[in-house]
Design a protein around this motif. Sequence first.
Motif, short mmCIF file in Angstrom:
data_model
loop_
_atom_site.label_atom_id
_atom_site.label_comp_id
_atom_site.label_asym_id
_atom_site.label_seq_id
_atom_site.Cartn_x
_atom_site.Cartn_y
_atom_site.Cartn_z
N TRP A 48 0.85 -1.19 0.00
CA TRP A 48 0.00 0.00 0.00
C TRP A 48 0.88 1.23 0.00
CZ3 TRP A 48 -1.54 3.39 4.34
CH2 TRP A 48 -2.59 4.25 4.01
N CYS A 104 2.92 -6.02 3.95
CA CYS A 104 2.54 -7.01 4.95
C CYS A 104 2.56 -8.39 4.32
CB CYS A 104 1.16 -6.72 5.51
SG CYS A 104 1.02 -5.13 6.34
N ILE A 155 -6.91 -6.25 2.25
CA ILE A 155 -6.38 -4.90 2.39
C ILE A 155 -7.40 -3.93 1.80
CG2 ILE A 155 -5.00 -5.18 0.27
CD1 ILE A 155 -3.07 -3.03 1.49
N HIS A 156 -7.68 -2.89 2.55
CA HIS A 156 -8.57 -1.83 2.09
C HIS A 156 -7.69 -0.78 1.41
CE1 HIS A 156 -11.31 1.54 2.05
NE2 HIS A 156 -12.29 0.69 2.29
N THR A 159 -7.70 2.90 2.99
CA THR A 159 -7.15 3.12 4.33
C THR A 159 -5.83 2.40 4.58
OG1 THR A 159 -8.31 1.23 5.32
CG2 THR A 159 -9.48 3.35 5.26
N GLU A 161 -5.65 -0.55 5.71
CA GLU A 161 -5.83 -1.51 6.80
C GLU A 161 -5.78 -2.94 6.25
OE1 GLU A 161 -8.59 -0.94 10.30
OE2 GLU A 161 -9.67 -2.48 9.14
N THR A 163 -6.29 -6.89 7.26
CA THR A 163 -6.90 -7.76 8.25
C THR A 163 -6.64 -9.22 7.92
OG1 THR A 163 -9.02 -7.77 7.09
CG2 THR A 163 -8.75 -6.13 8.82
N ILE A 172 -6.70 -7.06 13.06
CA ILE A 172 -5.98 -6.14 12.20
C ILE A 172 -4.49 -6.47 12.28
CG2 ILE A 172 -5.35 -3.72 11.85
CD1 ILE A 172 -8.10 -3.01 13.07
N GLN A 175 -2.50 -1.28 10.62
CA GLN A 175 -3.42 -0.14 10.62
C GLN A 175 -2.96 0.83 9.57
OE1 GLN A 175 -5.93 -0.40 12.74
NE2 GLN A 175 -6.90 1.53 12.35
N GLY A 176 -3.84 1.28 8.72
CA GLY A 176 -3.47 2.27 7.70
C GLY A 176 -3.19 3.62 8.34
N LYS A 177 -2.69 4.52 7.53
CA LYS A 177 -2.34 5.86 8.03
C LYS A 177 -3.43 6.84 7.71
CE LYS A 177 2.53 4.96 7.49
NZ LYS A 177 3.73 5.27 6.81
#
Length: 177
Positions: A48, A104, A155-156, A159, A161, A163, A172, A175-177
Motif C-alpha cells: 500500500w 505485509c 487490504i482496504h 485506508t 488496513e 486484516t 488487524i 493499521q493504515g495511516k
Amino acid sequence: MNPVIQHAPPAVRPRQVAVGLADRALSTDVNSLLITFALGSCLGVSLWDPIAHVGGLLHLMLPESSTNPEKGVTQPFMFADTGVPRFFKEAYALGAEKARLVVCVAGGASLGVPGESCFQIGQRNIATLRKLFWKNGVLIHAQETGGRTPRTMSIHVGTGEVTLKTDTGTRILAQGK
C-alpha cells in the motif's frame, strides 16, 4: 507540473475484489477491498502506498519457478521469484514508490497435508520472500507467518488496513495511516 489527483473518500461499504490462487490484484480505487482466501502454505503479500493510493494483494503458491520454468512464464504469480518482482513493478507503474510502501505478509503455514512436511513449502516460501525483499531493500511492516492455521487476508485500498481472518476470529495486522 504534476496534476492534482483527488480521490473520493472511502465508501461505507467497499467493493470486494477476490484474489485467486497464484494471482494478484492492484487498485487505485479507494473504495476497493482486496481479499484472498485460504492461505495455507501459500503466502499473501499486500502493499500500500498512502500517497498514490495504490493497494495490492498477491497470493503466491511456491518459492521458485525453477521447479516448472514453463509455468514461471505462463503463471508468474504462482512463484515468489517471478511473481513478486512483477507485482511490485505493476504497483510502481500505477504510481507507487518503494520508499512509501507499507508491505505485509501472511501465510506460510504447515497444515499437515500429506507430503507437505517433507517439502516444507510454507517455510521455503517465507525464506525465499525474505531473501527477495532483503536483496531489493523492501521492508516488511507487519507479518503473521508459519504456524498451522490457514488465513484469509484483505487490504482496504483507501485506508491501508490489513486484516487477517482465522478460525479464531478476525484481527488487524496493519493499521493504515
